[in-house]
Each structure stands twice: as C-alpha cells, then as structure tokens.
Design an enzyme around this catalytic site. Structure first.
Site, PDB file in Angstrom:
ATOM      1  N   GLY A  21       0.827  -1.196   0.000  1.00 30.26           N
ATOM      2  CA  GLY A  21       0.000   0.000   0.000  1.00 30.26           C
ATOM      3  C   GLY A  21       0.859   1.242   0.000  1.00 30.26           C
ATOM      4  O   GLY A  21       2.081   1.190  -0.221  1.00 30.26           O
ATOM      5  N   ASP A 135     -10.361   5.890   6.786  1.00 34.17           N
ATOM      6  CA  ASP A 135      -9.964   5.505   5.424  1.00 34.17           C
ATOM      7  C   ASP A 135     -10.775   4.295   4.966  1.00 34.17           C
ATOM      8  O   ASP A 135     -10.237   3.340   4.419  1.00 34.17           O
ATOM      9  CB  ASP A 135      -8.467   5.203   5.379  1.00 34.17           C
ATOM     10  CG  ASP A 135      -7.921   5.234   3.941  1.00 34.17           C
ATOM     11  OD1 ASP A 135      -8.609   5.785   3.048  1.00 34.17           O
ATOM     12  OD2 ASP A 135      -6.821   4.713   3.712  1.00 34.17           O
TER      13      ASP A 135
END
Length: 744
Positions: A21, A135
């Site tokens: 990520g 998120d």
C-alpha cells in the site's frame, strides 16, 4: 523489502509478499511460537524514520489491537525490530472488496446489504472503543472465502492524520468525506460517509465522483450532488438508495450519527426482495491512501471558498456529542438563557428518517404537522449565498428572527420571574396537590428491534423512557447483542416510566461440532444437518490422500462449539489433482532411461516392444506410441519399441566345380557337341563346342545359395552330338571333376 526465509524477532518467518500500500508492505509469515500463519504489515522506511509519526502509529496500532470483533481483522501485536516497525495481524484467506467488485461486477441487493451490515458492525465496535478508521474504502475491506467481511487498516490513517487535512492528511479521495476534504474535524460520521460511498459502489459498480486529479474529486465531494443509484439501475431497492443518500449527506449531522442507527435501517431494508443482476465493474481501478500536499489542500480550500458563509457548517465541525441525535419537538426545549453555539447545533440536527415504509423513488423527508427544529437552510441547496435571497424574503426572515428573539426574551423573563417570586401564577396549593402520576409524560414508543443493546437503551433513554429492562435469550435468527423483540410495539403511546422489556439475543444455542472428516459428502451433510442442526456449505480441493467425494477438512473444526444453525464448510476431495503434461521424446534413450522419464512425469509405462533395426543401435528406442509434444494428463500410458540391432541371418555357401574332358573319337571331328555339367543330379551348366579329336575341354561352374557344404555332393558330365545322341563315352574325364565351397 523482506525476502522469504527471513526471521523477525526470532519468531516470524517471512513466507511471501501479500500486497503493498501507500505506507506499508504486507507479508504472509509463520509464527513459530504459536505455529500459525499471520499477516505482517511493515511500515515503509520513509515513515519509519519520522519519530513523530512512529509514536502516533504505535499508539493507534496498540489501540486497534484491543479491538476484537468478527468483522475486524484482529491485530495481535506491534513490534519495533531494529528500527523496523510492523504490526502482526490475523491472516484472512480472501480478496479485497475492490477486487471482488472487479471480478464479479456490481453486487446483488442481498449481498450488498449483507456486506454493508457486516462493515457497519465492524465500525460500530470500533466507534464504541473511540477508534475512527478515517480511510474506509473497498481496498481496506476483505471478503473472506466463507463470505465473512473483515475491515482492516484501523489506526493507520488516523495516526497519519491526527488533526486536519492541512497538516498533510491521508485519505482515499474517491471515498473521503467533505469535512475531511475541507480539513475540518472528522469523527464517526466521516466513516459513515465513506461507507455510504462504498455501498454506492457495491450496487452501481462505480464511484459517484471521479475526476482528473485529487483536488477536483475532493471538490466534488464538497460541492456536487451525486447521481442517485437508481438512475443507473432501477432494480436497486429504493429503500437502500435512501440509506445510501442519507449516509452521504454533505453535513455530518444530517447523516446517520452512529453505525448502530445505520445497521437498524439496513436490517429493515433486508426484508425486501432482491433482483440479482451483474454488470461491468467500476472504472476506478484503485484509490490508494494518499498524503496530500499543502498545495492540494490550498487548492481545495480555494475551490470551495466561494461557498463560505456564516451559516456554513464546515467553518467549524462539531464533534459527535451523542449517539443518535434524533430531532426533538420544539415543545421539549427548555426556556433557559440562549447559548448561540448550542442553538446552532440544535438547529442543524438531522431530520427524522425512521420511516419503515419506503417509496420507489427518493424524495426529501416530508415535514410533519408538528413543527420540529431542523436546518435553517433548504435541503436542496445547503450552500446558497445570502445575496441570492429575495429582498422581501430577507426582510421577512429578519422580522421573524426579531420576533423570535423577543418571544424568547419574554419567556426567559417569565421563567426567571417565577423562579425569583416576581409573579404569582395560579394557586400554589393546587400545584402541590397535583399527583405525580399527572406529571408523568406520555411518549410514543419507537422501534429498536434489530439495534444493538447499548444503542437501543440509549435511544429509549434519550426519548425519555426511564424504565428499560433487558432480558438475554438465545435466538438463532438474530446476531448476538442485538434486540429481537420489544414488549411495547412501535407507535404505542405509554407513560415514560412504563416498564419496557427488550429481549436481546445471546446468539444461537451452542452445540458440539461433530467430526465428519473422511465421511462421504452425503454422510457428512446428514450428520451435520440432522444431528447437529447446522447448515452446510461446500468447498472443493484436490487430495492425494483422501479419495474422491470424501471430506478433506471442515471449518469450524471438530471438537469445537458453534451456535446452532452455524454454517459448517466441508471441503470435498476431487481426488488427486490431474495435471496436463506434454509427451516426452523418448527416441535415442535406452529402455531404463525411457521408463524413468515417464514415471517422473507421472505417466504410465505402456507395452514395450522389440524389433530388428539396421539403423538404430541395439537397446535404444526406435519409436513411441504417442508423438512427442502431444498433450496428455498425468496417469496416461505411453508404450515404445526397442531396437534389437540388425536382424541375424543363416550362413550360405557357394559350390565351385572344376574339371576337364578330352575328345577321343576322331569320328566326331568337326561336329558340334554339347557338354553338360550335373551337380547332385541337376544340370547346373552346359556349353557347345566344335570338337577336335584329342582336344581337352574345361568344365567349371559356381552354385550359390547353398545352406551347407555337401561333402557327398557329386558332379558329372554328359556330352551330346548334334542329333542329341549321348556321346559321353567319347569324352573321358582327363582332369578329375572336383567340388569346393566358399561361405557367402
């Protein structure tokens, strides 16, 4: 980057890379202490070198480690190994929701609602522990192979962005809430907005806002109305559309204020029928968590500056003060000195959206005959500038405001006057004689079925009900900790102190899970469904040890306990895995080499033949039954032919005959005489000569192809005159006739 085989903290062996990520890399690892596989998220060096970030990261990660919920990826521990910071987490066998949508297209309504409830349940548990995700997006939601949903990456985004966007916030711009985009205060309602966008994508296969860059997309979240999902696909439940539209309101206070309230409405929608249609997936392939530059932040603020005004809630977002934030009728507001900030908060409370009936199309909430406090701006245009207001209307509003202020001032004076004894109202004795029962308010019962216990109690207390009793009972159809029955039905008018009994599910009755490993599929299903009252799901795999159609493994495992009705997944053997292979080229190999080659490729050695060959050396393969390169399956048979060398032949011989005869009769001078040679009684040669008395004539012949040397063979000569008369006696043998042999 870590490599397979490396050890962390003398405990975790790196096995493989799972993914990467914006801030970390995730590895599959083996915990040798507990003998289990785990996922390890390692912080990238550019973040590990920031002490401030690392400190906050560890605090948030440790807080996340305290979360235990079926819909949250468990965090086992947080480590610092020589400056390398990493989190040890539960390893989930599945794919992200983003990949799931990419592979399957938009979700069916049943699946979308189920997934939404599970995600919201995970958020509910986190919010109750005062942890905000910040998120939420499909990339941070894992769909396990058994259909369970796991929310991951708790704490990371918050550690990266503890204050506002202006401090270098992180977020996924396609799913970010308006207040996060504006750099305002974010709380639980920000997660609900992001979940609403995720729900939108689940049923439409696309995100509502997309643009050329982060700034333009962020401005769309602040300024633009999203296209309702049913405009894309009319088969989407209108009720589900309303849930999505409410969850994604621009103003936080107009959304669901808690995940519990969202779950309650989703469970109501779950009762509707579904239409299962799959279409192309979203065009947005990725939405990474990003750290935005100050320039991006300033561009967003500049782009939204034209909407700024004294009534704009984004000037200062108020943190969540209560769980549900339902509207109160105006009569319940006490006449106390006015606090402007509190009044502003009350005036911006969300509209009621608790209707059980849903229309086919989305419409703004209808105002009831009882006036309720609500936003002082129109639902359809929250950001209109005051300069756009009609002058007459503005004067009317100002006049109304002045009148309201005067009324409030009078009420305040009356209350204070009565309290101070300035005024006498009625008979004090009569007031004191009023019974307590006459002072108890009567309230309208609300619906709390399908809501968690804590949320239900809070909702009832906030409505004014003072006597709430909770009873725990086993219930197979309701998730543990949620209300499945209330003693007073919704809509009934009762005194506030009436006892209200809420039946809360303890989950289904737990039963021992039987062992069905090794059973046939039919036997296993019968044992689990009839004996254990479990549901059965099937998975399939290859096995070299378990024969076809028998159970390889089960989940949950035997010997554990599971609630009655739990879905037990049994993995059925497909037998040994059959792989395709290309037939090898055996020519030129000897017999042993050919056999080893076939068995090494899991092919069966077929019939081995032998034949003579003048071209292939003895012992080597001449040819094979199946041409090399042909596609075969493991277990197929190939035969071949071995050379025995040149074919052996029997010895043959040639007989050589030699001798001579001489003419001894002068009467034959000048006559033609035929001399014939015989071998073992068969004529083998002859010649005609014009004879002269006293002349010798040689006798020779070769006889090939004899199978042996005939030691008893005889040769003789016969002479004939021109009339065919035998004149052999006139030609005596002067050189003995001999027979010799040579081997061919």
């Amino acid at each position: 980057m870590l490599k397979p085989g490396m050890m962390l903290c003398d405990r975790y062996e790196i096995l493989d890379v799972v993914g990467a990520g914006g801030m970390s890399i995730v590895y599959k690892a083996r915990c040798h202490r507990l003998n289990r596989n785990v996922a390890i998220k390692v912080l990238k060096p550019e973040f590990s070198n920031d002490k401030n970030f690392v400190t906050k990261f560890r605090i948030e990660a440790q807080a996340s480690a305290g979360l235990t919920h079926p819909n949250i990826v468990n965090v086992y521990d947080v480590y610092d190994d020589d400056g390398m910071y990493f989190i040890v987490m539960e390893l989930v066998d599945g794919i992200t929701l983003k990949d799931y949508i990419d592979q399957n297209g938009r979700l069916s309504m049943d699946k979308a609602i189920d997934f939404s409830i599970q995600i919201a349940a995970g958020l509910e548990a986190a919010h109750e522990s005062h942890i905000i995700h910040r998120d939420i997006k499909p990339q941070n939601i894992i769909v396990a192979k058994n259909g369970n949903i796991k929310v991951t990456d708790f704490g990371i985004a918050k550690a990266a962005s503890p204050n506002t966007l202006t401090s270098g916030a992180m977020g996924s711009v396609h799913y970010i809430s308006p207040e996060q985009a504006r750099g305002g205060y974010s709380d639980e309602r920000s997660d609900i907005y992001s979940l609403g966008i995720t729900m939108y994508e689940m049923v439409t296969g696309r995100v509502p806002f997309d643009g050329d860059n982060n700034v333009s997309i962020a401005l769309m979240h602040i300024q633009n109305d999203m296209i309702p999902p049913r405009q894309y696909y009319p088969d989407i439940y209108s009720s589900f559309e309303k849930v999505v539209l409410k969850a994604t309101q621009k103003k936080p206070e107009r959304r669901y204020l808690t995940a519990s309230a969202l779950i309650a409405d989703l469970r109501r929608v779950q009762n509707n029928p579904n239409i299962d249609i799959v279409v192309a997936p979203t065009a947005v392939t990725n939405s990474p968590t990003q750290e935005w530059t100050k320039e991006d932040v300033q561009a967003i603020r500049d782009g939204s500056a034209q909407m700024e005004g004294t009534g704009d809630m984004y000037q200062s977002n108020t943190p969540l003060q209560n769980e549900m934030g339902e509207l109160k009728s105006i009569q319940t507001i006490s006449t106390i000195p006015v606090n402007n900030s509190r009044l502003s908060q009350l005036l911006s409370e969300e509209d009621d959206w608790e209707d059980e009936e849903y229309e086919d199309e989305y419409v703004p909430p209808v105002r009831s005959s009882i006036k309720k406090v609500q936003d002082n701006d129109d639902d359809d245009d929250d950001y209109d500038d005051e300069s756009d207001m009609d002058p007459k209307l503005r004067k009317a509003v100002i006049a109304a405001g002045i009148a309201t202020a005067v009324i409030i001032a009078i009420v305040i004076m009356v209350v204070l006057g009565k309290f101070m004894g300035w005024f006498k109202f009625g008979d004090k004795k009569n007031d004191t004689k009023k019974s307590e029962s006459e002072q108890v308010k009567e309230l309208v019962m609300i619906d709390v079925e399908g809501v968690s216990e804590s949320a239900a109690v809070k909702m009832l207390n906030r409505e004014g009900f003072t006597n709430v009793k909770v009873v725990q009972e086993e219930n197979q159809d309701t998730q543990e900790g949620y209300v499945f029955e209330q003693s007073v039905k919704e809509g009934e008018v009762i005194p506030a102190d009436t006892e209200i009994t809420l039946k809360v599910s303890k989950g289904a009755e737990e039963m021992d899970v039987p062992n069905v490993v090794g059973y046939t599929d039919e036997q296993a299903v019968k044992v689990l469904t009839e004996g254990g009252n479990f549901e059965v799901a099937h998975a399939y795999d290859y096995s070299d040890d378990i024969e076809e159609d028998r159970v390889i493994k089960q989940d949950p495992e035997a010997g554990t306990k599971a609630p009655k009705g739990t879905k037990i997944t049994i993995t059925i053997s497909n037998g040994s895995q059959v792989k395709e292979v290309a037939a090898p080229n055996l020519q030129g190999m000897n017999e042993s080499q050919a056999k080893n080659t076939l068995t090494g490729m899991k092919l069966v050695v077929g019939t081995i033949k032998h034949e003579y060959s003048d071209t292939v050396p003895e012992g080597q393969v001449i040819r094979q039954d199946i041409t090399s390169g042909t596609t075969l399956k493991e277990g197929d048979t190939i035969g071949f032919t071995i050379s025995d060398g040149p074919e052996p032949r029997a010895a043959t011989y040639t007989a050589h005959i030699n001798g001579a005869v001489t003419c001894s009769n002068s009467d034959l001078d000048g006559q033609a005489v035929t001399i014939q040679l015989y071998y073992n009684g068969s004529k083998v040669a002859e010649k005609t000569e014009t004879v002269v008395n006293g002349t010798s004539y040689n006798i020779t012949a070769s006889i090939p192809g004899l199978s042996d040397k005939d030691s008893s063979a005889s040769a003789s000569v016969v002479c004939l005159d021109g009339g065919g008369n035998d004149v052999t006696s006139a030609f005596p043998v002067t050189t003995p006739i001999t027979v010799s042999y040579t081997e061919e």
